[in-house]
Motif scaffolding. Sequence first.
Motif, PDB file in Angstrom:
ATOM      1  N   UNK A  81      36.579   7.925  61.963  1.00  0.00           N
ATOM      2  CA  UNK A  81      37.800   8.401  61.969  1.00  0.00           C
ATOM      3  C   UNK A  81      38.818   7.251  61.797  1.00  0.00           C
ATOM      4  N   UNK A  82      38.451   6.085  61.757  1.00  0.00           N
ATOM      5  CA  UNK A  82      39.255   4.952  61.368  1.00  0.00           C
ATOM      6  C   UNK A  82      39.864   4.105  62.757  1.00  0.00           C
ATOM      7  N   UNK A  83      40.079   2.910  62.497  1.00  0.00           N
ATOM      8  CA  UNK A  83      40.774   1.993  63.693  1.00  0.00           C
ATOM      9  C   UNK A  83      41.982   2.749  64.275  1.00  0.00           C
ATOM     10  N   UNK A  84      42.093   2.770  65.487  1.00  0.00           N
ATOM     11  CA  UNK A  84      43.490   2.974  66.033  1.00  0.00           C
ATOM     12  C   UNK A  84      43.420   4.329  66.699  1.00  0.00           C
ATOM     13  N   UNK A  85      42.667   5.355  66.172  1.00  0.00           N
ATOM     14  CA  UNK A  85      42.824   6.749  66.373  1.00  0.00           C
ATOM     15  C   UNK A  85      42.474   6.919  68.018  1.00  0.00           C
ATOM     16  N   UNK A  86      41.046   6.634  68.280  1.00  0.00           N
ATOM     17  CA  UNK A  86      40.618   6.906  69.651  1.00  0.00           C
ATOM     18  C   UNK A  86      41.218   5.779  70.340  1.00  0.00           C
ATOM     19  N   UNK A  87      41.760   6.015  71.548  1.00  0.00           N
ATOM     20  CA  UNK A  87      42.354   4.769  72.165  1.00  0.00           C
ATOM     21  C   UNK A  87      41.553   4.693  73.431  1.00  0.00           C
ATOM     22  N   UNK A  88      40.902   5.805  74.054  1.00  0.00           N
ATOM     23  CA  UNK A  88      40.412   5.534  75.331  1.00  0.00           C
ATOM     24  C   UNK A  88      38.883   6.614  75.364  1.00  0.00           C
ATOM     25  N   UNK A  89      38.314   6.267  76.651  1.00  0.00           N
ATOM     26  CA  UNK A  89      37.124   7.143  76.894  1.00  0.00           C
ATOM     27  C   UNK A  89      37.144   7.164  78.464  1.00  0.00           C
ATOM     28  N   UNK A  90      37.179   8.273  78.874  1.00  0.00           N
ATOM     29  CA  UNK A  90      37.050   8.636  80.323  1.00  0.00           C
ATOM     30  C   UNK A  90      35.666   8.832  80.776  1.00  0.00           C
ATOM     31  N   UNK A  91      35.132   7.569  81.417  1.00  0.00           N
ATOM     32  CA  UNK A  91      33.735   7.822  81.868  1.00  0.00           C
ATOM     33  C   UNK A  91      33.612   7.121  83.310  1.00  0.00           C
ATOM     34  N   UNK A  92      32.434   7.305  83.979  1.00  0.00           N
ATOM     35  CA  UNK A  92      32.283   6.816  85.241  1.00  0.00           C
ATOM     36  C   UNK A  92      31.834   5.364  85.245  1.00  0.00           C
ATOM     37  N   UNK A  93      32.299   4.646  86.119  1.00  0.00           N
ATOM     38  CA  UNK A  93      31.980   3.068  85.961  1.00  0.00           C
ATOM     39  C   UNK A  93      32.324   2.428  87.518  1.00  0.00           C
ATOM     40  N   UNK A  94      31.514   1.945  88.112  1.00  0.00           N
ATOM     41  CA  UNK A  94      31.590   1.375  89.279  1.00  0.00           C
ATOM     42  C   UNK A  94      30.645   0.334  89.600  1.00  0.00           C
ATOM     43  N   UNK A  95      30.545  -0.268  90.747  1.00  0.00           N
ATOM     44  CA  UNK A  95      29.643  -1.195  91.138  1.00  0.00           C
ATOM     45  C   UNK A  95      28.252  -0.728  91.174  1.00  0.00           C
ATOM     46  N   UNK A  96      28.247   0.533  91.499  1.00  0.00           N
ATOM     47  CA  UNK A  96      26.795   1.403  91.702  1.00  0.00           C
ATOM     48  C   UNK A  96      26.385   1.654  90.123  1.00  0.00           C
ATOM     49  N   UNK A  97      27.296   2.554  89.422  1.00  0.00           N
ATOM     50  CA  UNK A  97      27.073   2.908  87.906  1.00  0.00           C
ATOM     51  C   UNK A  97      27.484   1.909  87.014  1.00  0.00           C
ATOM     52  N   UNK A  98      26.723   1.124  86.539  1.00  0.00           N
ATOM     53  CA  UNK A  98      27.189  -0.046  85.654  1.00  0.00           C
ATOM     54  C   UNK A  98      26.792   0.252  84.349  1.00  0.00           C
ATOM     55  N   UNK A  99      26.292   1.569  84.022  1.00  0.00           N
ATOM     56  CA  UNK A  99      26.011   2.062  82.621  1.00  0.00           C
ATOM     57  C   UNK A  99      26.884   1.447  81.521  1.00  0.00           C
ATOM     58  N   UNK A 100      28.049   1.756  81.677  1.00  0.00           N
ATOM     59  CA  UNK A 100      29.159   0.974  80.278  1.00  0.00           C
ATOM     60  C   UNK A 100      28.679  -0.340  80.096  1.00  0.00           C
ATOM     61  N   UNK A 101      28.239  -1.232  80.881  1.00  0.00           N
ATOM     62  CA  UNK A 101      27.832  -2.521  80.628  1.00  0.00           C
ATOM     63  C   UNK A 101      26.850  -2.575  79.427  1.00  0.00           C
ATOM     64  N   UNK A 102      26.032  -1.711  79.257  1.00  0.00           N
ATOM     65  CA  UNK A 102      24.940  -1.461  78.441  1.00  0.00           C
ATOM     66  C   UNK A 102      25.189  -1.037  77.090  1.00  0.00           C
ATOM     67  N   UNK A 103      26.104  -1.215  76.208  1.00  0.00           N
ATOM     68  CA  UNK A 103      26.344  -0.652  75.047  1.00  0.00           C
ATOM     69  C   UNK A 103      27.635  -0.294  74.750  1.00  0.00           C
ATOM     70  N   UNK A 104      28.042   0.584  75.720  1.00  0.00           N
ATOM     71  CA  UNK A 104      29.591   1.284  75.666  1.00  0.00           C
ATOM     72  C   UNK A 104      30.645  -0.102  75.744  1.00  0.00           C
ATOM     73  N   UNK A 105      30.531  -1.202  76.644  1.00  0.00           N
ATOM     74  CA  UNK A 105      31.244  -2.424  76.614  1.00  0.00           C
ATOM     75  C   UNK A 105      31.500  -2.818  75.071  1.00  0.00           C
ATOM     76  N   UNK A 106      30.378  -3.102  74.425  1.00  0.00           N
ATOM     77  CA  UNK A 106      30.364  -3.576  72.985  1.00  0.00           C
ATOM     78  C   UNK A 106      31.211  -2.713  71.949  1.00  0.00           C
TER      79      UNK A 106
END
Length: 284
Positions: free
Chosen positions: A110-135
């Motif tokens: 859909x091209x750059x600039x369209x999607x601005x955010x993704x609401x997901x779980x992230x904490x000191x306990x749940x660090x899944x966003x560091x493994x793929x989502x961050x990139x």
Amino acid sequence: ADHYGSAEILYGQFKESLPSPAEVIGATKWCVFRQTELSRSVVENAVRERMTRMRTTTVDLLQFHWQDYSDKGYLTALQILQDLQNEGLISAVGLCNFDAIRTDEICTQLGPGFIVSNQIQFSLIDTRPLHGMADVCERHNVKLLTYGTLCGGFLADQWLNQSEPDLYSGVLTPSQRKYLDMILKAWGNWALFQSLLAVLRDIGDRYGGLSIANIATRWVLDHSFVGAVIIGARLGVSEHTDDNDRVFGFSLTDEDNRAIEAVQARSNGRRMITLIGDCGAEYR
């Protein structure tokens, strides 16, 4: 959100009561939980329903959730949302509980600039966003709006030096039962969790007595791909407004992060993505 009872209606009433309502930004969701025959009218009606309930002429941020990844209709829905954005019905479009693969796919198509955010779980306990989502976020300039940052209130001073609560005692809220289950069955155990709280307490003391919640929140905010944290509050019960405001006055040092990482390294945090799946998998 569209399925949060009267939340949108209450928001609209509240915003209208303010002396400067234009200064308030409203974020809501459109969630597709079951197979849906998509058309321009179906999508537009969903957006206009949000507008009516929120008493606005434009949805500031519409966050989109799609339940069944095997149905590629989410791309069609988002293409129509993009058209509606171009027509002025939506200011910004975000995702909700999408994993890294689908987020990358959507942003690429859909091209750059369209999607601005993704609401997901992230904490000191749940660090899944560091493994793929961050990139993915860095590559497409997407910011995470994170919930679960305090694990339903478990990452707080009130649980330091406390015995392990009974998951089925009836004392815990549904949110707390969810996060306690994650702490005990996916992340580690209660003794290790107490070690984490103790480290956070020590760090808070180094900053003049900041709360454990402040340190846990700051840890999430210090990641460049995080746009904001969503801190749960129950009006008149557990708001913590003044305490939450203190999180903006400092940043964690390398020493602080090393102390936290020393505890995390003893947990299953890095393996959680293989145990329960990528971001949002727990809802599918």
